[in-house]
Design a protein around this motif. Sequence first.
Motif, PDB file in Angstrom:
ATOM      1  N   VAL A  12       0.893  -1.154   0.000  1.00  0.00           N
ATOM      2  CA  VAL A  12       0.000   0.000   0.000  1.00  0.00           C
ATOM      3  C   VAL A  12       0.930   1.203   0.000  1.00  0.00           C
ATOM      4  O   VAL A  12       1.852   1.289   0.826  1.00  0.00           O
ATOM      5  N   VAL A  13       0.722   2.108  -0.956  1.00  0.00           N
ATOM      6  CA  VAL A  13       1.638   3.239  -1.142  1.00  0.00           C
ATOM      7  C   VAL A  13       0.876   4.559  -1.192  1.00  0.00           C
ATOM      8  O   VAL A  13      -0.307   4.593  -1.523  1.00  0.00           O
ATOM      9  N   ARG A  14       1.566   5.638  -0.885  1.00  0.00           N
ATOM     10  CA  ARG A  14       0.944   6.964  -0.921  1.00  0.00           C
ATOM     11  C   ARG A  14       0.805   7.497  -2.346  1.00  0.00           C
ATOM     12  O   ARG A  14      -0.113   8.258  -2.630  1.00  0.00           O
ATOM     13  N   ASP A  15       1.738   7.134  -3.239  1.00  0.00           N
ATOM     14  CA  ASP A  15       1.732   7.657  -4.600  1.00  0.00           C
ATOM     15  C   ASP A  15       2.043   6.518  -5.571  1.00  0.00           C
ATOM     16  O   ASP A  15       3.199   6.293  -5.937  1.00  0.00           O
ATOM     17  N   ALA A  16       1.007   5.789  -5.979  1.00  0.00           N
ATOM     18  CA  ALA A  16       1.194   4.603  -6.825  1.00  0.00           C
ATOM     19  C   ALA A  16       1.828   4.949  -8.168  1.00  0.00           C
ATOM     20  O   ALA A  16       2.658   4.196  -8.675  1.00  0.00           O
ATOM     21  N   GLU A  17       1.477   6.082  -8.737  1.00  0.00           N
ATOM     22  CA  GLU A  17       2.056   6.465 -10.026  1.00  0.00           C
ATOM     23  C   GLU A  17       3.570   6.662  -9.910  1.00  0.00           C
ATOM     24  O   GLU A  17       4.343   6.175 -10.726  1.00  0.00           O
ATOM     25  N   ARG A  18       3.993   7.378  -8.889  1.00  0.00           N
ATOM     26  CA  ARG A  18       5.425   7.623  -8.673  1.00  0.00           C
ATOM     27  C   ARG A  18       6.175   6.321  -8.406  1.00  0.00           C
ATOM     28  O   ARG A  18       7.269   6.099  -8.917  1.00  0.00           O
ATOM     29  N   MET A  19       5.578   5.460  -7.604  1.00  0.00           N
ATOM     30  CA  MET A  19       6.232   4.193  -7.268  1.00  0.00           C
ATOM     31  C   MET A  19       6.367   3.300  -8.495  1.00  0.00           C
ATOM     32  O   MET A  19       7.405   2.672  -8.711  1.00  0.00           O
ATOM     33  N   SER A  39      -4.264   2.573  -8.380  1.00  0.00           N
ATOM     34  CA  SER A  39      -3.310   1.505  -8.074  1.00  0.00           C
ATOM     35  C   SER A  39      -2.639   1.049  -9.364  1.00  0.00           C
ATOM     36  O   SER A  39      -3.260   1.027 -10.429  1.00  0.00           O
ATOM     37  N   ARG A  40      -1.367   0.694  -9.267  1.00  0.00           N
ATOM     38  CA  ARG A  40      -0.590   0.274 -10.429  1.00  0.00           C
ATOM     39  C   ARG A  40      -0.057  -1.129 -10.201  1.00  0.00           C
ATOM     40  O   ARG A  40       0.271  -1.502  -9.067  1.00  0.00           O
ATOM     41  N   PHE A  41       0.085  -1.878 -11.293  1.00  0.00           N
ATOM     42  CA  PHE A  41       0.616  -3.235 -11.244  1.00  0.00           C
ATOM     43  C   PHE A  41       1.747  -3.338 -12.250  1.00  0.00           C
ATOM     44  O   PHE A  41       1.548  -3.040 -13.435  1.00  0.00           O
ATOM     45  N   VAL A  42       2.938  -3.719 -11.767  1.00  0.00           N
ATOM     46  CA  VAL A  42       4.108  -3.851 -12.623  1.00  0.00           C
ATOM     47  C   VAL A  42       4.630  -5.275 -12.539  1.00  0.00           C
ATOM     48  O   VAL A  42       4.351  -5.996 -11.575  1.00  0.00           O
ATOM     49  N   THR A  43       5.393  -5.675 -13.559  1.00  0.00           N
ATOM     50  CA  THR A  43       5.948  -7.025 -13.573  1.00  0.00           C
ATOM     51  C   THR A  43       7.345  -7.029 -14.156  1.00  0.00           C
ATOM     52  O   THR A  43       7.694  -6.165 -14.965  1.00  0.00           O
ATOM     53  N   ASP A  44       8.100  -8.014 -13.737  1.00  0.00           N
ATOM     54  CA  ASP A  44       9.414  -8.266 -14.338  1.00  0.00           C
ATOM     55  C   ASP A  44       9.329  -9.444 -15.308  1.00  0.00           C
ATOM     56  O   ASP A  44      10.328  -9.922 -15.803  1.00  0.00           O
ATOM     57  N   GLY A  45       8.132  -9.930 -15.558  1.00  0.00           N
ATOM     58  CA  GLY A  45       7.916 -11.064 -16.440  1.00  0.00           C
ATOM     59  C   GLY A  45       7.724 -12.362 -15.678  1.00  0.00           C
ATOM     60  O   GLY A  45       7.279 -13.362 -16.239  1.00  0.00           O
ATOM     61  N   LEU A  47       7.416 -12.148 -11.640  1.00  0.00           N
ATOM     62  CA  LEU A  47       6.735 -11.714 -10.427  1.00  0.00           C
ATOM     63  C   LEU A  47       5.999 -10.419 -10.714  1.00  0.00           C
ATOM     64  O   LEU A  47       6.526  -9.568 -11.430  1.00  0.00           O
ATOM     65  N   ASN A  48       4.811 -10.275 -10.168  1.00  0.00           N
ATOM     66  CA  ASN A  48       4.150  -8.980 -10.295  1.00  0.00           C
ATOM     67  C   ASN A  48       4.062  -8.308  -8.935  1.00  0.00           C
ATOM     68  O   ASN A  48       3.978  -8.953  -7.909  1.00  0.00           O
ATOM     69  N   LEU A  49       4.140  -6.994  -8.983  1.00  0.00           N
ATOM     70  CA  LEU A  49       4.160  -6.170  -7.790  1.00  0.00           C
ATOM     71  C   LEU A  49       2.964  -5.225  -7.853  1.00  0.00           C
ATOM     72  O   LEU A  49       2.855  -4.420  -8.773  1.00  0.00           O
ATOM     73  N   ALA A  50       2.071  -5.364  -6.885  1.00  0.00           N
ATOM     74  CA  ALA A  50       0.910  -4.482  -6.795  1.00  0.00           C
ATOM     75  C   ALA A  50       1.264  -3.285  -5.934  1.00  0.00           C
ATOM     76  O   ALA A  50       1.719  -3.444  -4.807  1.00  0.00           O
ATOM     77  N   LEU A  51       1.054  -2.105  -6.475  1.00  0.00           N
ATOM     78  CA  LEU A  51       1.296  -0.855  -5.758  1.00  0.00           C
ATOM     79  C   LEU A  51      -0.078  -0.234  -5.521  1.00  0.00           C
ATOM     80  O   LEU A  51      -0.610   0.505  -6.344  1.00  0.00           O
ATOM     81  N   ILE A  52      -0.650  -0.587  -4.385  1.00  0.00           N
ATOM     82  CA  ILE A  52      -2.039  -0.244  -4.077  1.00  0.00           C
ATOM     83  C   ILE A  52      -2.106   1.166  -3.506  1.00  0.00           C
ATOM     84  O   ILE A  52      -1.464   1.478  -2.499  1.00  0.00           O
ATOM     85  N   GLN A  53      -2.873   2.008  -4.175  1.00  0.00           N
ATOM     86  CA  GLN A  53      -3.010   3.406  -3.766  1.00  0.00           C
ATOM     87  C   GLN A  53      -3.713   3.489  -2.411  1.00  0.00           C
ATOM     88  O   GLN A  53      -4.833   3.002  -2.260  1.00  0.00           O
ATOM     89  N   GLN A  54      -3.050   4.084  -1.439  1.00  0.00           N
ATOM     90  CA  GLN A  54      -3.662   4.262  -0.128  1.00  0.00           C
ATOM     91  C   GLN A  54      -4.841   5.226  -0.233  1.00  0.00           C
ATOM     92  O   GLN A  54      -4.786   6.208  -0.977  1.00  0.00           O
ATOM     93  N   ARG A  55      -5.899   4.926   0.493  1.00  0.00           N
ATOM     94  CA  ARG A  55      -7.088   5.781   0.515  1.00  0.00           C
ATOM     95  C   ARG A  55      -7.158   6.503   1.855  1.00  0.00           C
ATOM     96  O   ARG A  55      -6.891   5.913   2.900  1.00  0.00           O
ATOM     97  N   LEU A  56      -7.544   7.759   1.806  1.00  0.00           N
ATOM     98  CA  LEU A  56      -7.670   8.524   3.052  1.00  0.00           C
ATOM     99  C   LEU A  56      -8.747   7.961   3.956  1.00  0.00           C
ATOM    100  O   LEU A  56      -8.658   8.072   5.179  1.00  0.00           O
TER     101      LEU A  56
END
Length: 126
Positions: A12-19, A39-45, A47-56
């Motif tokens: 869970v991250v404060r700034d998913a786009e930046r991360m 929220s953003r999801f990235v992969t190295d082919g 493993l995938n890494l979920a960068l979940i946008q923190q909600r106030l």
Amino acid sequence: MTRPRLRHLAFVVRDAERMAAFYCAQFGMELFHTDPDGSRFVTDGYLNLALIQQRLDGDVATGFNHFGFQVTDVPPIADRLAEAGVPRPALRGGDRPFAEYRAIDPEGNWFDLSEHGFLPPGAGAE
């Protein structure tokens, strides 16, 4: 049956786009999905890494303990990380059988860098 393999980690991250931009630029990961909440999801082919946008209005704190990257050569990665404005990775002390270096991303999440991987000594790659 083969054993399950770790293929997904989430933060869970404060700034998913930046991360997502950080991991794509520094480790060559690719953005493969963006949720409506940012929220953003990235992969190295593999493993995938979920960068979940923190909600106030949410009750989930940011972060996770750590994760690791296997790399061919730590020094060039360390140089790129320092150039990106994060601290240079530090050699981990003790008698660890893997995870030679500890590093940190722009939001303070720990990750390890290892040239020989994250399997126990004597274990072969499957």
